[in-house]
Structure formats: C-alpha cells, structure tokens
Design a protein around this motif. Structure first.
Motif, PDB file in Angstrom:
ATOM      1  N   ASP A 296      -2.016  -6.464  -5.115  1.00 45.91           N
ATOM      2  CA  ASP A 296      -3.110  -6.625  -4.144  1.00 45.91           C
ATOM      3  C   ASP A 296      -3.967  -5.356  -4.073  1.00 45.91           C
ATOM      4  N   GLN A 297      -4.963  -5.400  -3.196  1.00 47.65           N
ATOM      5  CA  GLN A 297      -5.938  -4.308  -3.158  1.00 47.65           C
ATOM      6  C   GLN A 297      -5.318  -3.004  -2.663  1.00 47.65           C
ATOM      7  N   ASN A 298      -4.120  -3.079  -2.055  1.00 48.97           N
ATOM      8  CA  ASN A 298      -3.438  -1.854  -1.617  1.00 48.97           C
ATOM      9  C   ASN A 298      -2.488  -1.318  -2.688  1.00 48.97           C
TER      10      ASN A 298
ATOM     11  N   ASP B 198       0.071  -2.998  -3.782  1.00 45.19           N
ATOM     12  CA  ASP B 198       1.400  -3.592  -3.594  1.00 45.19           C
ATOM     13  C   ASP B 198       1.584  -4.801  -4.513  1.00 45.19           C
TER      14      ASP B 198
ATOM     15  N   PRO C 244      -8.255 -11.306  -1.906  1.00 48.64           N
ATOM     16  CA  PRO C 244      -8.245 -10.576  -0.633  1.00 48.64           C
ATOM     17  C   PRO C 244      -8.928 -11.362   0.487  1.00 48.64           C
TER      18      PRO C 244
END
Lengths: 204, 326
Positions: free
Chosen positions: B182-184, B186, B312
């Motif tokens: 994901d965008q983080n 993770d 997202p």
C-alpha cells in the motif's frame, strides 16, 4: 433394475413420460439413491452424445427432485446461519482467488470468524466498527467478480451460493467424479456398468 | 606424460568452456528487460503445469494450500486442498468446479469462467512503463521455493494505486511469490510458494478427490449472473490518469428489486467498480476499508454513487465524486 424402469427413465429424460408416471418415477427417485445415480449417468451420457453443455431436462430434473424432496431441509446442512460481512475477506491486487473461495466456505462453517473491516465517516481519521451493510457487501462482491484484469470469479460464486441458499438444489453426483475416488477395480466395474447402461439406453 | 598433459589440458578447456557457457546464460538472463519478464510471466501462468504448496497471508491470516495444476488437452485441471482446518478440497475441470466439504459430506457444484485460479490480478498487457507505473528489476539473486528468481516491482508514479512485486522463476517466468504494497509501504497481501515442482510429471490421481464421495450430498446454485454490456450516460469527469472504463452492466443487488449500473474502470493493473443506484438510502458521504480494498459512497444528482477497489482511499473518493450524468 428392470427394463421397465429403464424405459421410464429414458422416456422421462426425453420428456415423453406421462405426468402420472413421472410423479411415480420421481417419488421412487427420491427414495432410491442408486436410481438417481443411474438417471444422472443417463443424462450425462446424453449430454456427451449431443455435445451439449447442459441438457434442458437436467435443470427440470434437478428442480423436480428438489421439489420432491421438499419435506426435508435442503440447505441447512451447509448453511445454518447468514454470516453477512464475514464472507467478504478483502481481495487485494494479487489475491489467491482460490483461497478466497476457501475462506468463504470456511466462513460458512465458522460463525464466529473475525471480520477485518473498518469504516469511518468521510474525512474522519478514526475508524469504528461498522454496522452490517448488505448493499455495500454486495458491491464488494460484485467488484471482486468484475475484475477486468483477470480477476477470478470464485469468490462471487460462493457468495452467490450463500445468497441463494434458499434456492439451492440438490443435484446428482456426476458418475465420473464419484467413481474416480473409488478403487480401480470398482472403477472398472462402474465403467462396464455405464457402457451397459448406454447400450440399453440406445437400444431403448 | 605427454598423454596426461594433453588430458589435463583438455579437461581445463572443457571446464573453461562450461564456465563461459554458464556465464553467457547468466548474461543473457541479465539482458532480459523488466517488460520482457512481465511478458514471460503472462505466458508462464497460462502454460506451466505445477504442483506445490502455496502460503497466502492477508491481514494476519495465513492460509496454506496444496495446489496441483495441469492443462490436459487445453483444459485446466486443478485440485486445491486446504492444509489446515476442515480439509476442504476444490476440484476444477475447465469451468466446472466441485467444492468438497468433508465434514459436511457435501459437494457444491459451481461454474467458474476465468482461466486463472491462483492469480487473481496480473498485468493485462496494457501497462505503459513510465506512464502510470514503472516496471523495475529489484534483485536478480534471490531464491523462492528453492528456485532462483528475479524480483520485479510494478511501482505506481502517483498516490492513486498500489505497488505490486513479483518474484519470477528464472527458468520459466512463473510467479513464485507476489506482494501487494500500500501507499505506506505495508504489505497488504502476499502469496508465496513454499515448495513447487514445475512441469514435472503429475499423476492423474493427484487431480482427483482424496476421498470417496459416494455418500456425499451434491448441491448446485441455480443463480445466474448478468454479463451483458450496456450503454450508460454516466461518465467520470476526472479519472486518475490511465484509468478508463472497461465494462458497464446492469446488476441486481441482493435484497433489492431495482438494478444498479455497474461501471468498471481499470488502468491495466488496478480496477475500480462504480455502482450507481437511485437513492434508496439517505446519508452523508462514507468511506469504508476492508483489508486492501476501499470504498467511497456519495450522492450525485439524486443518485447514490459508490466506488470500490483495491486502491488507496483517495482514489475511490476521487472517482465516486467525479461521476456525472451526460
């Protein structure tokens, strides 16, 4: 099984058996698993011979047998409770569709399975446990099924199964699948029996 | 003596030649571009026969599966067995699928219409490297399931989609491990083979149920799904770059009499569904997250519009809010 029954089955499959005799045959089918297997095998043979994806009569047979068996619970063996959100394991980009389907089925049997879900009012950074939202569930399901880039429809099929639980019908096992799990010796016997049945059917 | 020297010389020549061959094969492999690896993967998932153990992790759930996959006369034959829990087996021959629930003594018969069981999302061949995604080789010297792999990333150039990573078998291009990031940064979904035999002899028996189904009850769902494409006046006026409509259908939601319009937008890797219905519910805009999937619902011109996808939250919000009636 005598020739009269064979002829009745054959006529029934062809849609030529009178209603009163059909009813008798269906009643007998409902009580005789072996006979049901024979009918299923006949229909499979017919289907293979005609190269048809599905014999029209097959659906009717399923329906009528289901009706005939209406007195007994039809789906409770599989689905005893509705589970709502628990079916909807999140599908990520690289999902193992198979295991999603499996999770869906496991979900059918584990009423206390945890959900992995969070919801928030827009623009809020705090997530709270949401109330069940069946419309949204359905949209997640339809999205998972819609994949334009190779998504597999397995999850959908199983959720469909859950949704249509009241419509679920019992069907007859296809002979080759039942037979294949038995010993080789029995397998040979079954094949011989099938060939005999086919010959009888053609003779009729 | 002279004879022995000649033998030694010959041996050295053979060894040097062998080393050069190995080196040149390695060099040739190093020359394969990331895009060519993706092409190789696309072919491999359609053609490779295999038998192995797959571990899937998502949201802390770990699910080990035994998978056998073989194409026989062009028809996919598969058997998938859950290694923990209730011993569920899935047998697939082409589109016909039998799910065997041993503890329920039941078999569910289903029709599935897509070719890939294992990989739900792979690039569809329309990705333009350097546009919405970059395709990168991150590592050429890793091993997965005891085999040498090349590690690839399909990395988005904006915040509207997730990153995909693939570990491809050096020999065949078959994906032995995949991750969704994901965008983080993770990992939100992961799948990897713990062991695999590729293109080895697969016995017919290993594709059959492991138990007798003689006294099992068989069920089938008669439900049919709508697959027909329709025209719609609904359009998005600000789709994230690279997304375009790939299908539009009318579909019934369970428990609802009225159909919704279902439009799917895709960018070659990610897809977002938009559902448009006449308002049966009132309420403010709402976002929901499930694992790696997000949704956003809002009201547009008297209709309820919901976007859902493995992207997202900002992407589903943007797309849902951008829908307009022409």
């Amino acid at each position: 099984m005598n020739d009269t029954i064979r002829m009745q089955i054959s006529a029934f499959i062809d849609g030529e058996l009178p209603d009163n005799e059909s009813e008798l045959l269906l009643r007998r089918l409902s009580q005789d698993a072996e006979l049901r297997r024979v009918v299923a095998r006949y229909m499979e043979i017919g289907r293979n011979m005609r190269q048809e994806a599905e014999l029209p009569r097959m659906a009717q047979l399923r329906h009528r047998i289901a009706e005939e068996l209406g007195a007994e619970p039809r789906t409770e063996e599989i689905v005893s409770t509705r589970l709502g959100n628990r079916y909807f394991k999140p599908l990520a980009g690289i999902a193992v569709a198979a295991s999603v389907a499996i999770l869906a089925i496991v979900g059918l049997q584990q009423t206390n399975a945890p959900t992995a879900e969070a919801e928030a009012v827009a623009d809020s950074s705090t997530y709270t446990q949401p109330p069940a939202d069946s419309r949204l569930d359905e949209m997640f399901r339809l999205h998972d099924a819609s994949g334009s880039v190779g998504n597999n429809s397995m999850l959908t099929e199983f959720v469909t199964l859950e949704i249509n639980e009241e419509d679920l019908v019992k069907v007859e096992p296809q002979a080759e699948f039942v037979v294949s799990s038995e010993s080789d010796e029995e397998e040979d016997d079954e094949e011989t029996a099938t060939e005999t049945d086919e010959a009888d059917l053609q003779a009729n | 003596m002279a004879g022995k020297s000649t033998e030694k010389l010959a041996l050295v020549i053979v060894i040097v030649a062998a080393l050069m061959t190995v080196a040149s094969i390695g060099a040739a492999r190093d020359k394969i571009s990331p895009e060519e690896w993706l092409d190789k993967m696309s072919v491999a998932v359609k053609t490779v026969n295999f038998e192995g153990t797959v571990i899937r992790s998502q949201d802390g759930d770990v699910q080990p599966l035994r998978v056998v996959h073989k194409k026989i006369d062009g028809v996919v034959n598969e058997r998938i067995v859950v290694q923990e829990g209730n011993g569920l087996e899935v047998i697939r021959i082409g589109d016909e699928v039998h799910c065997i629930l041993p503890d329920q003594k039941s078999v569910l018969v289903e029709q599935w219409e897509n070719a890939s069981t294992l990989f739900a999302t792979l690039p569809d061949g329309t990705i333009e490297p350097g546009a919405q995604y970059d395709v990168l080789i991150l590592d050429r010297d890793q091993r997965v399931a005891g085999r040498s792999v090349v590690k690839l990333a399909i990395r988005p150039n904006d915040g509207y989609r997730f990153e995909h990573r693939f570990w491809l078998d050096q020999q065949t291009g078959f994906p032995l491990r995949t991750e969704l990031i994901d965008q983080n940064g993770d990992i939100v979904d992961q799948l990897k083979f713990a062991d695999i035999r590729i293109d080895a002899e697969i016995a017919a028996r290993s594709l059959e149920p492991s138990m007798s189904l003689v006294d099992f009850t068989w069920y089938k769902s008669p439900g049919k799904r709508e697959r027909e494409e329709i025209q719609t006046d609904w359009v998005s006026d600000t789709l994230p770059a690279g997304f375009k409509a790939v299908s539009t259908r009318k579909q019934l939601l369970e428990g609802s009499e009225s159909a919704v319009t279902h439009i799917v937008f895709g960018d070659g890797m990610a897809s977002v569904s938009v559902f448009i219905s006449e308002i049966e519910e009132t309420g403010m805009s709402k976002s929901t997250r499930r694992g790696s999937s997000n949704s956003f619902s809002t009201n547009v011109d008297g209709y309820r519009v919901t976007a859902v996808g493995e992207v997202p939250a900002v992407t589903v919000e943007l797309i849902a809010s951008s829908m307009r009636l022409r």
